[in-house]
Write a protein that holds these residues in place. Structure first.
Motif, short mmCIF file in Angstrom:
data_model
loop_
_atom_site.label_atom_id
_atom_site.label_comp_id
_atom_site.label_asym_id
_atom_site.label_seq_id
_atom_site.Cartn_x
_atom_site.Cartn_y
_atom_site.Cartn_z
N THR A 69 0.87 -1.18 0.00
CA THR A 69 0.00 0.00 0.00
C THR A 69 0.91 1.23 0.00
O THR A 69 1.92 1.27 0.71
N THR A 81 1.54 8.22 -9.50
CA THR A 81 0.70 7.37 -8.65
C THR A 81 0.22 6.16 -9.45
O THR A 81 0.29 5.02 -8.99
N GLN A 85 0.77 2.16 -9.25
CA GLN A 85 -0.37 1.23 -9.23
C GLN A 85 -0.16 0.13 -10.28
O GLN A 85 -0.36 -1.04 -10.01
N GLN A 90 -0.96 -0.60 -4.25
CA GLN A 90 -2.32 -0.07 -4.08
C GLN A 90 -2.15 1.35 -3.56
O GLN A 90 -1.74 1.55 -2.41
N CYS A 91 -2.40 2.32 -4.43
CA CYS A 91 -1.97 3.70 -4.16
C CYS A 91 -3.10 4.64 -3.79
O CYS A 91 -4.20 4.55 -4.32
N ASN A 108 -7.40 7.48 -13.86
CA ASN A 108 -7.54 6.21 -13.14
C ASN A 108 -8.69 5.41 -13.75
O ASN A 108 -8.55 4.21 -14.03
N LEU A 113 -7.93 1.42 -13.51
CA LEU A 113 -7.12 1.13 -12.31
C LEU A 113 -7.93 1.47 -11.05
O LEU A 113 -8.99 2.09 -11.14
N ALA A 115 -6.62 3.08 -8.11
CA ALA A 115 -5.97 3.99 -7.16
C ALA A 115 -7.02 4.93 -6.59
O ALA A 115 -8.10 5.10 -7.18
#
Ligand SMILES: C[S@@+](CC[C@H](N)C(=O)[O-])C[C@H]1O[C@@H](n2cnc3c(N)ncnc32)[C@H](O)[C@@H]1O
Length: 281
Positions: A69, A81, A85, A90-91, A108, A113, A115
């Motif tokens: 994380t 970021t 990811q 896991q951002c 994202n 994704l 994040a």
């Protein structure tokens, strides 16, 4: 007048002046973000096609991110970021700019994704995020937007698990002493407590862009960086200094190799970047 924005033992207050400075800087970053997303500098086409936006310095120095994380402070519009990811982390990214966070969330989603992105001032992270992470990351052009590093270190290290890794890679304080256009020594090495006010024409990602906005920034010496992190529980493991930047931001740098730009004053290479890694006690 002091506006109390946080509860608890530590005094995290921002005073009225600081709130005005941050308001000016947020307008600046909202405007910059709109230009940055379409700029060649941030090369969105390559990023969408899968290119990792992290630079070779942090790629070589970060611990393995798979399954970790990660808390990313001052994430701008999220390319780094989302790169972390994609590397299996896991951002969660935070940033002051509403525009940057909106763009990060859109990216994202576009990339499918998962994040998370939160709009907040660094000094108010604890009002929005309670989770603690395996890794705290922050990079290139971050601490200069903050008046003091005590509250910065407190907020970032509060988000790190005991035994977790803190990693920062940042422009070198010696670099910030120079006027980048005329290469004259112009600013103190030390944080005077007062911000420098400048009107920036264009932006580092597109110097010809049509923006001209005020910005407030602060200088931070190494002692300030180290002492703040140590005070808030970091055991520093390593620190490196580089005579190059992976980004061409002044327009006057000399390219030595891929992701290696030198800034020379009187034909001497300035230190341009430092990195610091540590473990939270
Ligand atoms: C130079 S960018 C970081 C660059 C990043 N490494 C990148 O290239 O994507 C600095 C970021 O700090 C954010 N920022 C400035 N002041 C802040 C504050 N007080 N709290 C949180 N974010 C802040 C800006 O909105 C901007 O997105």
């Amino acid at each position: 007048m002091v506006l109390s924005l946080s509860k608890g033992k530590k005094n995290l207050n921002m005073n009225k002046k600081e709130i005005e400075y941050f308001d000016v800087n947020q307008k600046l970053w909202d405007a910059k973000t709109k230009i940055h997303v379409g700029s060649q500098f941030y090369n969105m086409e390559a990023f969408l096609a899968g290119e990792n936006s992290l630079r070779k310095i942090e790629l070589a120095e970060l611990p393995p991110l798979e399954g970790k994380t990660i808390f990313h402070s001052q994430c701008h519009f999220g390319q780094d970021t989302l790169s972390m990811q994609r590397m299996g982390g896991q951002c969660t990214g935070i940033d002051l700019s509403a525009e940057a966070i909106a763009q990060a969330k859109a990216l994202n989603e576009q990339l499918g994704l998962s994040a998370k992105f939160v709009q907040t001032n660094v000094y108010e992270i604890d009002k929005h995020i309670e989770e603690q992470f395996d890794v705290v990351f922050t990079s290139y052009g971050v601490i200069g937007w903050l008046p003091d590093l005590d509250r910065w270190a407190y907020q970032l290290l509060s988000r790190l698990k005991s035994g977790g890794t803190f990693y920062m890679v940042e422009f070198h304080p010696a670099m910030y002493q120079y006027n980048w256009d005329n290469k004259q020594l112009e600013y103190s090495y030390f944080n005077t407590g007062e911000p420098t006010l400048e009107v920036e024409e264009g932006t580092y990602a597109d110097r010809d862009s049509d923006i001209s906005l005020k910005e407030y920034f602060w200088q931070h010496s190494f002692a300030e960086v180290f002492n703040a992190l140590i005070k808030h529980g970091l055991e520093i493991e390593s620190m490196n200094e580089y005579d190059y930047s992976p980004y061409q931001i002044f327009g006057t740098e000399v390219k030595r190799a891929e992701q290696e730009y030198l800034f020379q004053v009187n034909e001497i290479d300035l230190p341009l970047v430092f990195s610091l890694k540590g473990i939270k006690k």
